[in-house]
Scaffold this active site. Structure first.
Site, PDB file in Angstrom:
ATOM      1  N   LYS A  83     -47.751 -47.427  41.957  1.00 33.26           N
ATOM      2  CA  LYS A  83     -48.785 -47.580  40.931  1.00 33.26           C
ATOM      3  C   LYS A  83     -50.073 -46.931  41.431  1.00 33.26           C
ATOM      4  O   LYS A  83     -50.529 -47.216  42.546  1.00 33.26           O
ATOM      5  CB  LYS A  83     -49.004 -49.083  40.709  1.00 33.26           C
TER       6      LYS A  83
HETATM    7  O1  G3P Z   1     -51.091 -56.092  35.935  1.00 35.88           O
HETATM    8  C1  G3P Z   1     -52.171 -55.726  35.174  1.00 35.88           C
HETATM    9  C2  G3P Z   1     -52.475 -56.606  33.985  1.00 35.88           C
HETATM   10  O2  G3P Z   1     -51.313 -57.064  33.376  1.00 35.88           O
HETATM   11  C3  G3P Z   1     -53.508 -57.654  34.255  1.00 35.88           C
HETATM   12  O3  G3P Z   1     -53.688 -58.550  33.193  1.00 35.88           O
HETATM   13  O4  G3P Z   1     -54.723 -60.576  32.240  1.00 35.88           O
HETATM   14  O5  G3P Z   1     -55.614 -59.637  34.406  1.00 35.88           O
HETATM   15  O6  G3P Z   1     -56.005 -58.466  32.242  1.00 35.88           O
HETATM   16  P1  G3P Z   1     -55.086 -59.345  33.019  1.00 35.88           P
END
Ligand code: G3P
Length: 220
Positions: A83
């Protein structure tokens, strides 16, 4: 739509994997930090639990550092997807090493134009963040639709991974929009099972059965 778990927690991964519906895993530096185990060690453990694409993120921000990390991460297991953030050096790294067969997930994508760059760089996956756009009063799900349309128009093979999904509604909307993959925190995956009519119906079925057979006098 493939379902990935967005976690580096081994208990959550074991539980999700035991249900037989997990196609892969995404991690990021924040999720790894929460587990308190060095990135490469934790990713190795995750590869032993889930047999599917496992995204492991670099922490360098310059192309040389990202390339070095990409080689190291890709060596860990055949299922590793490296990534990289959607910045100039990330795209450069993806474009160069995709040609060598390393698979990339280009993350932190917040616009369709950025997603076009990821596809041009030969990314295996692009990760648009739905919830974080909603957080700033923008339509996160519309971004998924825009990217799916652009990739379809030109036949790009890059898979659209809807990230930052925060609710069961987000999951079904991402699937309707045509995302190839949705990555879910464990809590959201668990919530997907729930429906009050399922619980009510099951309760009734079991009560009816018990009434007919378990409460009936012997021999009937
Ligand atoms: O892995 C990245 C993403 O899914 C993070 O989600 O909820 O921290 O915006 P969030």
């Amino acid at each position: 739509m493939k379902i990935f778990l967005d976690t580096a927690n081994l208990d959550e991964l074991r539980k999700g994997a035991s249900w037989g519906i997990i196609d892969g895993v995404t991690t990021n530096p924040s999720l790894i930090a929460k587990e308190g185990v060095p990135l490469q060690d934790q990713v190795r453990r995750i590869c032993d639990i889930v047999d599917g694409d496992i995204s492991a993120e670099v922490v360098s921000t310059d192309a040389a550092g990202m390339m070095r990390e990409a080689y190291e991460l890709a060596k860990i297991h055949k299922n590793i997807v490296v990534k990289v953030p959607l910045i100039r050096d990330g795209i450069q790294t993806c474009a160069k090493l995709s040609k060598e067969g390393i698979r990339f997930n280009v993350t932190l994508c917040f616009s369709a134009g950025q997603a076009l760059l990821a596809a041009k760089a030969g990314a295996y996956i692009v990760s648009p963040f739905v919830g974080r756009l909603d957080d700033i009063a923008m339509d996160g799900m519309n971004l998924i639709k825009e990217i799916c349309t652009i990739y379809k128009n030109y036949g790009y093979k890059t898979q659209v991974l809807a990230a930052s999904l925060r609710s069961p509604l987000h999951v079904s909307q991402a699937a309707q929009a045509g995302a190839h993959i949705g990555t879910l925190p464990f809590k959201v995956l668990d919530m997907l099972f729930n429906h009050p009519l399922t619980d009510k119906g099951l309760d009734q079925f079991l009560k009816d059965y018990a009434k007919a057979f378990q409460e009936a006098p012997a021999g009937r």
